[in-house]
Scaffold this motif. Structure first.
Motif, PDB file in Angstrom:
ATOM      1  N   ALA A 230       0.830  -1.209   0.000  1.00  0.00           N
ATOM      2  CA  ALA A 230       0.000   0.000   0.000  1.00  0.00           C
ATOM      3  C   ALA A 230       0.862   1.257   0.000  1.00  0.00           C
ATOM      4  O   ALA A 230       0.523   2.260  -0.653  1.00  0.00           O
ATOM      5  CB  ALA A 230      -0.927  -0.012   1.213  1.00  0.00           C
ATOM      6  N   ALA A 231       1.978   1.209   0.726  1.00  0.00           N
ATOM      7  CA  ALA A 231       2.865   2.378   0.781  1.00  0.00           C
ATOM      8  C   ALA A 231       3.419   2.720  -0.591  1.00  0.00           C
ATOM      9  O   ALA A 231       3.514   3.895  -0.964  1.00  0.00           O
ATOM     10  CB  ALA A 231       3.999   2.120   1.765  1.00  0.00           C
ATOM     11  N   ILE A 232       3.780   1.706  -1.372  1.00  0.00           N
ATOM     12  CA  ILE A 232       4.280   1.936  -2.726  1.00  0.00           C
ATOM     13  C   ILE A 232       3.190   2.580  -3.586  1.00  0.00           C
ATOM     14  O   ILE A 232       3.438   3.525  -4.335  1.00  0.00           O
ATOM     15  CB  ILE A 232       4.751   0.607  -3.355  1.00  0.00           C
ATOM     16  CG1 ILE A 232       5.993   0.081  -2.640  1.00  0.00           C
ATOM     17  CG2 ILE A 232       5.027   0.789  -4.849  1.00  0.00           C
ATOM     18  CD1 ILE A 232       6.359  -1.343  -3.023  1.00  0.00           C
ATOM     19  N   GLU A 233       1.974   2.059  -3.452  1.00  0.00           N
ATOM     20  CA  GLU A 233       0.869   2.519  -4.295  1.00  0.00           C
ATOM     21  C   GLU A 233       0.494   3.974  -4.041  1.00  0.00           C
ATOM     22  O   GLU A 233       0.076   4.680  -4.968  1.00  0.00           O
ATOM     23  CB  GLU A 233      -0.348   1.625  -4.071  1.00  0.00           C
ATOM     24  CG  GLU A 233      -0.147   0.187  -4.537  1.00  0.00           C
ATOM     25  CD  GLU A 233      -1.237  -0.753  -4.071  1.00  0.00           C
ATOM     26  OE1 GLU A 233      -1.308  -1.870  -4.600  1.00  0.00           O
ATOM     27  OE2 GLU A 233      -2.006  -0.376  -3.155  1.00  0.00           O
ATOM     28  N   TYR A 234       0.673   4.432  -2.793  1.00  0.00           N
ATOM     29  CA  TYR A 234       0.206   5.773  -2.441  1.00  0.00           C
ATOM     30  C   TYR A 234       1.327   6.726  -2.058  1.00  0.00           C
ATOM     31  O   TYR A 234       1.062   7.819  -1.560  1.00  0.00           O
ATOM     32  CB  TYR A 234      -0.843   5.678  -1.321  1.00  0.00           C
ATOM     33  CG  TYR A 234      -2.091   4.988  -1.812  1.00  0.00           C
ATOM     34  CD1 TYR A 234      -3.066   5.691  -2.510  1.00  0.00           C
ATOM     35  CD2 TYR A 234      -2.254   3.617  -1.641  1.00  0.00           C
ATOM     36  CE1 TYR A 234      -4.182   5.053  -3.013  1.00  0.00           C
ATOM     37  CE2 TYR A 234      -3.370   2.961  -2.142  1.00  0.00           C
ATOM     38  CZ  TYR A 234      -4.327   3.682  -2.834  1.00  0.00           C
ATOM     39  OH  TYR A 234      -5.426   3.039  -3.340  1.00  0.00           O
ATOM     40  N   ALA A 235       2.574   6.348  -2.344  1.00  0.00           N
ATOM     41  CA  ALA A 235       3.723   7.178  -1.974  1.00  0.00           C
ATOM     42  C   ALA A 235       3.677   8.550  -2.642  1.00  0.00           C
ATOM     43  O   ALA A 235       4.129   9.540  -2.067  1.00  0.00           O
ATOM     44  CB  ALA A 235       5.022   6.464  -2.322  1.00  0.00           C
ATOM     45  N   GLN A 236       3.149   8.627  -3.854  1.00  0.00           N
ATOM     46  CA  GLN A 236       3.093   9.901  -4.573  1.00  0.00           C
ATOM     47  C   GLN A 236       1.736  10.581  -4.427  1.00  0.00           C
ATOM     48  O   GLN A 236       1.452  11.560  -5.120  1.00  0.00           O
ATOM     49  CB  GLN A 236       3.426   9.680  -6.045  1.00  0.00           C
ATOM     50  CG  GLN A 236       4.871   9.225  -6.258  1.00  0.00           C
ATOM     51  CD  GLN A 236       5.260   9.140  -7.720  1.00  0.00           C
ATOM     52  OE1 GLN A 236       4.740   9.876  -8.551  1.00  0.00           O
ATOM     53  NE2 GLN A 236       6.191   8.250  -8.032  1.00  0.00           N
ATOM     54  N   LYS A 237       0.915  10.072  -3.522  1.00  0.00           N
ATOM     55  CA  LYS A 237      -0.406  10.653  -3.292  1.00  0.00           C
ATOM     56  C   LYS A 237      -0.537  11.213  -1.877  1.00  0.00           C
ATOM     57  O   LYS A 237      -1.635  11.379  -1.361  1.00  0.00           O
ATOM     58  CB  LYS A 237      -1.481   9.609  -3.566  1.00  0.00           C
ATOM     59  CG  LYS A 237      -1.479   9.138  -5.017  1.00  0.00           C
ATOM     60  CD  LYS A 237      -2.560   8.118  -5.298  1.00  0.00           C
ATOM     61  CE  LYS A 237      -2.543   7.691  -6.756  1.00  0.00           C
ATOM     62  NZ  LYS A 237      -3.607   6.692  -7.059  1.00  0.00           N
ATOM     63  N   SER A 238       0.617  11.456  -1.246  1.00  0.00           N
ATOM     64  CA  SER A 238       0.685  12.099   0.074  1.00  0.00           C
ATOM     65  C   SER A 238       0.048  11.274   1.190  1.00  0.00           C
ATOM     66  O   SER A 238      -0.395  11.822   2.194  1.00  0.00           O
ATOM     67  CB  SER A 238       0.033  13.498   0.023  1.00  0.00           C
ATOM     68  OG  SER A 238       0.706  14.330  -0.892  1.00  0.00           O
ATOM     69  N   VAL A 239       0.020   9.951   1.019  1.00  0.00           N
ATOM     70  CA  VAL A 239      -0.442   9.066   2.092  1.00  0.00           C
ATOM     71  C   VAL A 239       0.705   8.137   2.456  1.00  0.00           C
ATOM     72  O   VAL A 239       1.138   7.319   1.642  1.00  0.00           O
ATOM     73  CB  VAL A 239      -1.678   8.248   1.668  1.00  0.00           C
ATOM     74  CG1 VAL A 239      -2.111   7.317   2.807  1.00  0.00           C
ATOM     75  CG2 VAL A 239      -2.830   9.160   1.278  1.00  0.00           C
ATOM     76  N   ARG A 240       1.222   8.293   3.663  1.00  0.00           N
ATOM     77  CA  ARG A 240       2.323   7.451   4.142  1.00  0.00           C
ATOM     78  C   ARG A 240       1.753   6.296   4.973  1.00  0.00           C
ATOM     79  O   ARG A 240       0.829   6.497   5.774  1.00  0.00           O
ATOM     80  CB  ARG A 240       3.311   8.247   4.993  1.00  0.00           C
ATOM     81  CG  ARG A 240       4.018   9.355   4.231  1.00  0.00           C
ATOM     82  CD  ARG A 240       5.068  10.048   5.082  1.00  0.00           C
ATOM     83  NE  ARG A 240       4.504  10.653   6.289  1.00  0.00           N
ATOM     84  CZ  ARG A 240       4.587  10.142   7.512  1.00  0.00           C
ATOM     85  NH1 ARG A 240       5.228   8.993   7.722  1.00  0.00           N
ATOM     86  NH2 ARG A 240       4.034  10.753   8.544  1.00  0.00           N
ATOM     87  N   ILE A 241       2.336   5.108   4.805  1.00  0.00           N
ATOM     88  CA  ILE A 241       1.826   3.917   5.487  1.00  0.00           C
ATOM     89  C   ILE A 241       3.001   3.102   6.013  1.00  0.00           C
ATOM     90  O   ILE A 241       3.872   2.686   5.241  1.00  0.00           O
ATOM     91  CB  ILE A 241       0.970   3.055   4.533  1.00  0.00           C
ATOM     92  CG1 ILE A 241      -0.121   3.912   3.883  1.00  0.00           C
ATOM     93  CG2 ILE A 241       0.346   1.882   5.281  1.00  0.00           C
ATOM     94  CD1 ILE A 241      -0.784   3.277   2.684  1.00  0.00           C
TER      95      ILE A 241
END
Length: 250
Positions: A170-181
């Motif tokens: 999930a972190a990879i998928e949203y790394a450029q969408k300002s959501v850190r996991i």
């Protein structure tokens, strides 16, 4: 230490133990905390304790193993506060104790439903809400048993390993969408769930498995969790961070 003013945070499994301590620390740092747990009475008690200290909190009883319940939890956070910015997916169960060849099938499914599916269901609705808010941060509560084995706990160990993989993906998928996991892996920690079920001799034995010679405190897990949620961890995502007194070092 951190400034979460204007932020809304959801914490699951927050009626007691690690979840309750995290909820208190987030509220003390300015967040409005949605305290969630399967036990409604426990949610109310945590909320009352936070508000008695001047913090802002709301209770929402929810079952993490039910996707509609997780959808409703996120919808409640947005409806009541306007947005969702932070989440700690902490709810979990230990499960039965048995070797793999004898593990009860129903118990296996229950652990997966709560520990693994519950984290997926939560993120499934938290992430879109955070995107609507312009970004956010999530911490998934794994365990030291997300990286090592432990006899007679196959379901728990498998679920925690899976949480680490789910977090990284999930972190990879949203790394450029300002959501850190990120994921946190506590060692054995002094919580009501642990201490009420074990004798002092057993607790001493567990303490001896940690090179520091003791079990952890919920506040030590909360400190790491809140750091990862904060802007001070702005370049940290997709990581699995241990707070284990050296348990996994040998």
């Amino acid at each position: 230490m951190y400034d979460f003013t204007g932020k809304t945070a959801v914490v699951t499994g927050a009626a007691s133990g690690i979840g309750a301590v995290i909820a208190h620390e987030l509220a003390a740092s300015g967040a409005t905390v949605i305290v969630s747990d399967l036990q409604a009475e426990g949610c109310d008690q945590t909320v009352t304790a936070i508000m008695d200290k001047g913090g802002k909190a709301l209770a929402f009883a929810a079952d993490v193993s039910d996707p509609s319940s997780m959808e409703a939890l996120v919808a409640f956070a947005e409806a009541e506060t306007g947005a969702l910015h932070l989440a700690v997916n902490n709810a979990g169960i230990g499960g039965a104790q048995a070797p793999v060849g004898e593990y009860p099938l129903e118990a296996w499914q229950q652990v997966m439903d709560v520990n693994l599916n519950g984290v997926f269901y939560a993120m499934r609705y938290q992430i879109p809400a955070m995107e609507r808010a312009g970004g956010g941060a999530i911490v998934n509560m794994a365990s030291i048993l997300g990286s090592v084995g432990f006899a007679n706990s196959s379901a728990y160990v498998a679920s925690k390993h899976a949480i680490v993989g789910l977090t990284k993906t999930a972190a990879i998928e949203y790394a450029q969408k300002s959501v850190r996991i990120n994921a946190v892996g506590p060692g054995f920690v002094e919580t009501p769930l642990l201490t009420k079920n074990l004798s002092q001799d057993m607790l001493d034995g567990l303490a001896g498995l940690h090179p520091m010679g003791r079990i952890g405190k919920p506040e030590e897990v909360s400190a790491l969790t809140c750091f990862l949620l904060s802007d001070r961890a702005s370049f940290i995502t997709g990581s699995y961070h241990l707070v284990d007194g050296g348990y996994t070092s040998p």
